[in-house]
Design a protein around this motif. Structure first.
Motif, PDB file in Angstrom:
ATOM      1  N   ILE A 194     -64.670  84.899 -29.280  1.00 42.47           N
ATOM      2  CA  ILE A 194     -65.326  86.603 -29.428  1.00 42.47           C
ATOM      3  C   ILE A 194     -66.842  86.378 -29.008  1.00 42.47           C
ATOM      4  O   ILE A 194     -67.322  85.750 -29.190  1.00 42.47           O
ATOM      5  CB  ILE A 194     -65.183  86.125 -31.336  1.00 42.47           C
ATOM      6  CG1 ILE A 194     -63.644  86.954 -31.483  1.00 42.47           C
ATOM      7  CG2 ILE A 194     -66.122  87.490 -31.800  1.00 42.47           C
ATOM      8  CD1 ILE A 194     -63.030  87.716 -32.470  1.00 42.47           C
ATOM      9  N   ASP A 195     -67.350  87.428 -28.663  1.00 37.91           N
ATOM     10  CA  ASP A 195     -68.543  87.699 -28.344  1.00 37.91           C
ATOM     11  C   ASP A 195     -69.574  88.275 -29.844  1.00 37.91           C
ATOM     12  O   ASP A 195     -69.532  89.374 -29.408  1.00 37.91           O
ATOM     13  CB  ASP A 195     -68.994  88.216 -26.976  1.00 37.91           C
ATOM     14  CG  ASP A 195     -70.304  88.570 -26.855  1.00 37.91           C
ATOM     15  OD1 ASP A 195     -71.165  88.331 -27.417  1.00 37.91           O
ATOM     16  OD2 ASP A 195     -70.439  90.208 -26.029  1.00 37.91           O
ATOM     17  N   PHE A 196     -70.406  87.664 -30.975  1.00 36.14           N
ATOM     18  CA  PHE A 196     -70.121  87.896 -31.689  1.00 36.14           C
ATOM     19  C   PHE A 196     -71.642  88.454 -31.697  1.00 36.14           C
ATOM     20  O   PHE A 196     -72.267  88.238 -30.816  1.00 36.14           O
ATOM     21  CB  PHE A 196     -70.418  86.523 -33.231  1.00 36.14           C
ATOM     22  CG  PHE A 196     -69.129  86.868 -33.987  1.00 36.14           C
ATOM     23  CD1 PHE A 196     -68.936  88.208 -34.308  1.00 36.14           C
ATOM     24  CD2 PHE A 196     -68.500  85.724 -34.403  1.00 36.14           C
ATOM     25  CE1 PHE A 196     -67.389  88.445 -35.638  1.00 36.14           C
ATOM     26  CE2 PHE A 196     -67.729  85.422 -34.825  1.00 36.14           C
ATOM     27  CZ  PHE A 196     -67.144  86.683 -35.620  1.00 36.14           C
TER      28      PHE A 196
ATOM     29  N   ALA B 235     -79.354  89.615 -30.708  1.00 37.21           N
ATOM     30  CA  ALA B 235     -78.302  89.938 -30.922  1.00 37.21           C
ATOM     31  C   ALA B 235     -77.242  89.260 -30.614  1.00 37.21           C
ATOM     32  O   ALA B 235     -76.026  89.756 -30.980  1.00 37.21           O
ATOM     33  CB  ALA B 235     -78.447  91.659 -30.458  1.00 37.21           C
ATOM     34  N   LYS B 236     -76.956  88.432 -29.693  1.00 38.01           N
ATOM     35  CA  LYS B 236     -76.004  87.828 -29.189  1.00 38.01           C
ATOM     36  C   LYS B 236     -76.435  85.982 -29.028  1.00 38.01           C
ATOM     37  O   LYS B 236     -74.895  85.553 -28.875  1.00 38.01           O
ATOM     38  CB  LYS B 236     -76.214  88.300 -27.298  1.00 38.01           C
ATOM     39  CG  LYS B 236     -75.808  89.852 -27.119  1.00 38.01           C
ATOM     40  CD  LYS B 236     -74.574  90.297 -27.067  1.00 38.01           C
ATOM     41  CE  LYS B 236     -74.098  91.270 -26.833  1.00 38.01           C
ATOM     42  NZ  LYS B 236     -73.090  91.552 -27.382  1.00 38.01           N
ATOM     43  N   ALA B 237     -77.362  85.329 -28.790  1.00 35.96           N
ATOM     44  CA  ALA B 237     -77.264  84.189 -28.837  1.00 35.96           C
ATOM     45  C   ALA B 237     -77.236  83.346 -30.024  1.00 35.96           C
ATOM     46  O   ALA B 237     -77.666  82.392 -29.610  1.00 35.96           O
ATOM     47  CB  ALA B 237     -78.605  83.989 -27.761  1.00 35.96           C
TER      48      ALA B 237
ATOM     49  N   GLY C  15     -65.834  90.079 -21.146  1.00 35.50           N
ATOM     50  CA  GLY C  15     -66.395  91.464 -21.333  1.00 35.50           C
ATOM     51  C   GLY C  15     -65.418  92.232 -22.713  1.00 35.50           C
ATOM     52  O   GLY C  15     -63.840  91.674 -22.541  1.00 35.50           O
ATOM     53  N   THR C  16     -65.817  93.277 -23.067  1.00 36.30           N
ATOM     54  CA  THR C  16     -64.658  93.609 -24.564  1.00 36.30           C
ATOM     55  C   THR C  16     -63.762  94.446 -24.224  1.00 36.30           C
ATOM     56  O   THR C  16     -64.645  95.816 -22.889  1.00 36.30           O
ATOM     57  CB  THR C  16     -65.663  93.295 -26.122  1.00 36.30           C
ATOM     58  OG1 THR C  16     -64.009  93.630 -27.018  1.00 36.30           O
ATOM     59  CG2 THR C  16     -66.598  94.242 -25.892  1.00 36.30           C
ATOM     60  N   PRO C  17     -62.770  95.050 -24.003  1.00 37.46           N
ATOM     61  CA  PRO C  17     -62.255  96.156 -24.515  1.00 37.46           C
ATOM     62  C   PRO C  17     -62.273  97.169 -25.355  1.00 37.46           C
ATOM     63  O   PRO C  17     -63.524  96.321 -27.020  1.00 37.46           O
ATOM     64  CB  PRO C  17     -60.477  96.068 -24.468  1.00 37.46           C
ATOM     65  CG  PRO C  17     -60.092  95.284 -25.381  1.00 37.46           C
ATOM     66  CD  PRO C  17     -62.021  94.084 -24.590  1.00 37.46           C
TER      67      PRO C  17
ATOM     68  N   ALA D 222     -72.360  85.841 -20.196  1.00 33.45           N
ATOM     69  CA  ALA D 222     -71.090  86.852 -21.072  1.00 33.45           C
ATOM     70  C   ALA D 222     -71.928  88.278 -19.620  1.00 33.45           C
ATOM     71  O   ALA D 222     -72.912  88.633 -20.051  1.00 33.45           O
ATOM     72  CB  ALA D 222     -71.709  87.791 -22.216  1.00 33.45           C
ATOM     73  N   ILE D 223     -70.390  89.515 -19.575  1.00 32.36           N
ATOM     74  CA  ILE D 223     -70.853  90.179 -19.043  1.00 32.36           C
ATOM     75  C   ILE D 223     -70.526  91.176 -19.786  1.00 32.36           C
ATOM     76  O   ILE D 223     -69.726  91.646 -20.866  1.00 32.36           O
ATOM     77  CB  ILE D 223     -69.494  90.203 -18.055  1.00 32.36           C
ATOM     78  CG1 ILE D 223     -69.336  88.951 -17.416  1.00 32.36           C
ATOM     79  CG2 ILE D 223     -69.570  91.537 -17.350  1.00 32.36           C
ATOM     80  CD1 ILE D 223     -70.375  88.939 -15.738  1.00 32.36           C
ATOM     81  N   GLY D 224     -71.670  92.410 -19.948  1.00 33.83           N
ATOM     82  CA  GLY D 224     -71.174  93.762 -20.958  1.00 33.83           C
ATOM     83  C   GLY D 224     -70.409  94.781 -19.930  1.00 33.83           C
ATOM     84  O   GLY D 224     -70.658  95.132 -19.461  1.00 33.83           O
TER      85      GLY D 224
ATOM     86  N   TYR E  53     -67.076  92.261 -33.512  1.00 35.68           N
ATOM     87  CA  TYR E  53     -66.594  91.277 -32.782  1.00 35.68           C
ATOM     88  C   TYR E  53     -66.451  91.511 -31.007  1.00 35.68           C
ATOM     89  O   TYR E  53     -66.017  92.810 -31.842  1.00 35.68           O
ATOM     90  CB  TYR E  53     -64.914  91.208 -34.070  1.00 35.68           C
ATOM     91  CG  TYR E  53     -64.397  92.382 -34.286  1.00 35.68           C
ATOM     92  CD1 TYR E  53     -64.000  92.802 -32.865  1.00 35.68           C
ATOM     93  CD2 TYR E  53     -64.044  92.759 -35.506  1.00 35.68           C
ATOM     94  CE1 TYR E  53     -63.044  94.136 -33.743  1.00 35.68           C
ATOM     95  CE2 TYR E  53     -62.918  93.964 -35.562  1.00 35.68           C
ATOM     96  CZ  TYR E  53     -63.208  94.677 -34.916  1.00 35.68           C
ATOM     97  OH  TYR E  53     -62.271  95.966 -34.534  1.00 35.68           O
ATOM     98  N   GLU E  54     -66.135  91.335 -30.901  1.00 33.36           N
ATOM     99  CA  GLU E  54     -66.179  91.651 -28.978  1.00 33.36           C
ATOM    100  C   GLU E  54     -65.341  90.657 -28.708  1.00 33.36           C
ATOM    101  O   GLU E  54     -65.604  89.523 -28.544  1.00 33.36           O
ATOM    102  CB  GLU E  54     -67.457  91.946 -28.444  1.00 33.36           C
ATOM    103  CG  GLU E  54     -67.956  92.414 -28.663  1.00 33.36           C
ATOM    104  CD  GLU E  54     -68.855  93.409 -28.397  1.00 33.36           C
ATOM    105  OE1 GLU E  54     -69.239  92.323 -26.974  1.00 33.36           O
ATOM    106  OE2 GLU E  54     -69.901  94.163 -28.364  1.00 33.36           O
ATOM    107  N   THR E  55     -64.206  90.690 -28.549  1.00 33.46           N
ATOM    108  CA  THR E  55     -62.960  89.811 -28.243  1.00 33.46           C
ATOM    109  C   THR E  55     -62.778  89.479 -26.396  1.00 33.46           C
ATOM    110  O   THR E  55     -62.897  90.908 -25.377  1.00 33.46           O
ATOM    111  CB  THR E  55     -61.375  89.957 -28.758  1.00 33.46           C
ATOM    112  OG1 THR E  55     -61.279  90.631 -29.901  1.00 33.46           O
ATOM    113  CG2 THR E  55     -60.687  89.481 -28.376  1.00 33.46           C
ATOM    114  N   GLU E  56     -62.980  88.652 -26.112  1.00 34.66           N
ATOM    115  CA  GLU E  56     -63.581  88.387 -24.275  1.00 34.66           C
ATOM    116  C   GLU E  56     -62.263  87.548 -23.721  1.00 34.66           C
ATOM    117  O   GLU E  56     -62.150  86.068 -24.400  1.00 34.66           O
ATOM    118  CB  GLU E  56     -64.157  88.581 -24.142  1.00 34.66           C
ATOM    119  CG  GLU E  56     -65.443  89.511 -24.784  1.00 34.66           C
ATOM    120  CD  GLU E  56     -66.651  89.487 -24.205  1.00 34.66           C
ATOM    121  OE1 GLU E  56     -66.920  88.943 -23.605  1.00 34.66           O
ATOM    122  OE2 GLU E  56     -67.399  90.941 -24.851  1.00 34.66           O
ATOM    123  N   ILE E  57     -62.346  87.616 -22.414  1.00 37.18           N
ATOM    124  CA  ILE E  57     -60.851  86.879 -21.954  1.00 37.18           C
ATOM    125  C   ILE E  57     -61.964  85.633 -21.441  1.00 37.18           C
ATOM    126  O   ILE E  57     -63.214  86.284 -21.037  1.00 37.18           O
ATOM    127  CB  ILE E  57     -60.518  86.820 -20.532  1.00 37.18           C
ATOM    128  CG1 ILE E  57     -58.567  87.760 -20.924  1.00 37.18           C
ATOM    129  CG2 ILE E  57     -60.154  85.821 -19.754  1.00 37.18           C
ATOM    130  CD1 ILE E  57     -57.587  86.909 -21.793  1.00 37.18           C
TER     131      ILE E  57
HETATM  132 ZN    ZN Z   1     -69.464  91.194 -25.460  1.00 41.30          ZN
END
Ligand code: ZN
Length: 203
Positions: A84-86, A105-107, A174-176, A5-7, A53-57
């Protein structure tokens, strides 16, 4: 398989979290156990009070690759989806302050819901693709891949310098801006262009 996942890949999102705009991509990883498919619910974890939520392609890697040159990177994925990168923002904040890794926090289990994947050839230009998230019927995130700081091909090239990519690996790109909290009972609907890619509940 693995999830990369890209930050901070969209300037407006980096700004909303008071992060500097990166000069090179940054990435972290989630395990396979984070995946949720088929619009199954996301179960709110009891160790956080601020899951965002973080919506990502999401790109699906279709061949083995290491040290992939940017100009060849497009050959390493045929299909895209939406995910979603919760993120447990409260835990992530503590990790950031203490210089600890972000995994808690991410995994965590369920932290990577994904849609079905479709052929990228369906779209005239995947580098100008709009996507969005509705939370309980209200539009909360709207992005376009043209606003990525590092386009897909650069991400693949960069990540593959460090990590061999294998068939089936996923890259969250990555999320907008517009990230925010979810709560139990929320409905999340994600779209690429006008098509619904996921539609699930937080339980
Ligand atoms: Zn993200």
């Amino acid at each position: 398989m693995k999830i990369i996942a890209i930050g901070r890949n969209y300037i407006e999102h980096a700004k909303e979290l008071n992060n500097p705009v990166p000069k090179e991509p940054m990435f972290f990883m989630k395990p396979e156990t984070a995946i949720v498919r088929d619009n199954k619910p996301f179960f709110y974890p009891d160790f956080s009070r601020d899951v965002h939520y973080e919506t990502e392609i999401v790109l699906k890697i279709n061949r083995l690759g290491k040290n992939i040159e940017t100009k060849f990177a497009h050959r390493y994925f045929d299909e895209i989806g939406l995910g979603i990168d919760f993120t447990a923002r409260d835990l992530q904040q503590i990790c950031k302050e203490k210089g600890k890794p972000w995994e808690i926090a991410k995994a965590f289990d369920g932290a990577a819901p994904i849609s079905e994947f479709v052929y990228k050839k369906k779209y005239p230009d995947i580098n100008q693709l709009s996507f969005s998230l509705e939370l309980n019927g209200e539009l909360v995130q709207e992005g376009n891949t043209k606003d990525m700081i590092f386009p897909f091909d650069e991400l693949i090239s960069y990540v593959s310098k460090f990590v061999t990519l294998k068939i089936g690996d996923l890259i969250f790109t990555g999320t907008p801006a517009g990230v925010g909290p979810v709560k139990i009972g929320d409905w999340l609907v994600g779209r690429i262009e006008d098509k619904v890619f996921f539609d699930f509940q937080v339980k």
